[in-house]
Scaffold this active site. Sequence first.
Site, PDB file in Angstrom:
ATOM      1  N   TYR A  87     -88.134   9.455 -21.262  1.00 47.96           N
ATOM      2  CA  TYR A  87     -87.140   8.372 -21.246  1.00 47.96           C
ATOM      3  C   TYR A  87     -85.760   8.905 -21.638  1.00 47.96           C
ATOM      4  CZ  TYR A  87     -84.779   3.972 -22.299  1.00 47.96           C
ATOM      5  OH  TYR A  87     -83.874   2.929 -22.317  1.00 47.96           O
TER       6      TYR A  87
ATOM      7  N   SER B 107     -78.327   3.825 -22.545  1.00 45.79           N
ATOM      8  CA  SER B 107     -78.989   3.433 -23.795  1.00 45.79           C
ATOM      9  C   SER B 107     -78.349   4.259 -24.907  1.00 45.79           C
ATOM     10  CB  SER B 107     -80.474   3.790 -23.700  1.00 45.79           C
ATOM     11  OG  SER B 107     -81.100   3.696 -24.958  1.00 45.79           O
TER      12      SER B 107
END
Length: 275
Positions: A149, A136
Amino acid sequence: MKSIKGKTALVTGASSGIGEATALRLLEQGATVYAAARRMDRMEALKNKGAHLIAMDVTNEDSMVKGVNSILEKEGSVDILINNAGYGSYGAIEDVPVEEGRRQFEVNIFGLARLTQLVLPGMRDKHYGKIVNISSIGGKMYTPFGGWYHATKHALEGFTDCLRLEVQPFGVDAIIIEPGGIATDWGTIAADNLKETSLKGVYKDKATETAENMTKMYTGGKLSGPDVIAKTILKSLTANRPKTRYAAGSWSRFSLTMRKVLSDRMFDRIVQFMI
Ligand SMILES: NC(=O)c1ccc[n+]([C@@H]2O[C@H](COP(=O)([O-])OP(=O)(O)OC[C@H]3O[C@@H](n4cnc5c(N)ncnc54)[C@H](OP(=O)(O)O)[C@@H]3O)[C@@H](O)[C@H]2O)c1
């Protein structure tokens, strides 16, 4: 460019979003696609298009071993592994139970690591393999309430860089994909996790605002669709010499450039302002 026609691919997290779009792209290119996820009913459309379905929970050793062995028995090898399954465990670090943080690592890192171990012997034997890890922009940048995360995605960047160096001599490419904002269920799942975790305690004002902004952003119709990432993955798979990492999708270039050129304090200010 190298064709992937006839190659066998395992795509995790194929019941939705980026995984589903990628499975479709690979099918179109003539690959034999094994689509894996927990929700089998969500993969019926892929089955109708020719994908083989595998019930897999990436936190469960047995289901990963059984899944990979069933492919090896039928096809002889897994040539392409798309490590895509993942979710966003959002909430203030003070509020998220450590047990949930462990679960976030189980899904986003340890499952992916175990699948990598399971497919590598076959890839080395054939001197061909592509391991594509869906990281990401959050593997380089950071936001408040995304601590666990971002920890998994930052870990994934380092993990994949090490993997690349180890497996390159055996003809295996380890590739990092860094999506920006992509219109999938990911955003509402992360916003719901944030609400569940932090809407009562001392972080509630900022957490409420962040959760609302995330929901708006992910349902507002302005983000890139998952096929943008599927196309990027395909580009990496067919490149004669794949890049080490590919960034694509809404905000990806902007965010990564900001992170690179600004000081930590300047970047903090921009993130606090935008989120
Ligand atoms: N959307 C974004 O803006 C964005 C940005 C950067 C990176 N990413 C990354 O892209 C990847 C795919 O996310 P997405 O956006 O496509 O989200 P999504 O639509 O919510 O899809 C997530 C997929 O992961 C699977 N999954 C979750 N937990 C699992 C588990 N324990 N075992 C097996 N599969 C599991 C889900 O399948 P089941 O629930 O059926 O098992 C689902 O197919 C994730 O790694 C995410 O972190 C997304």
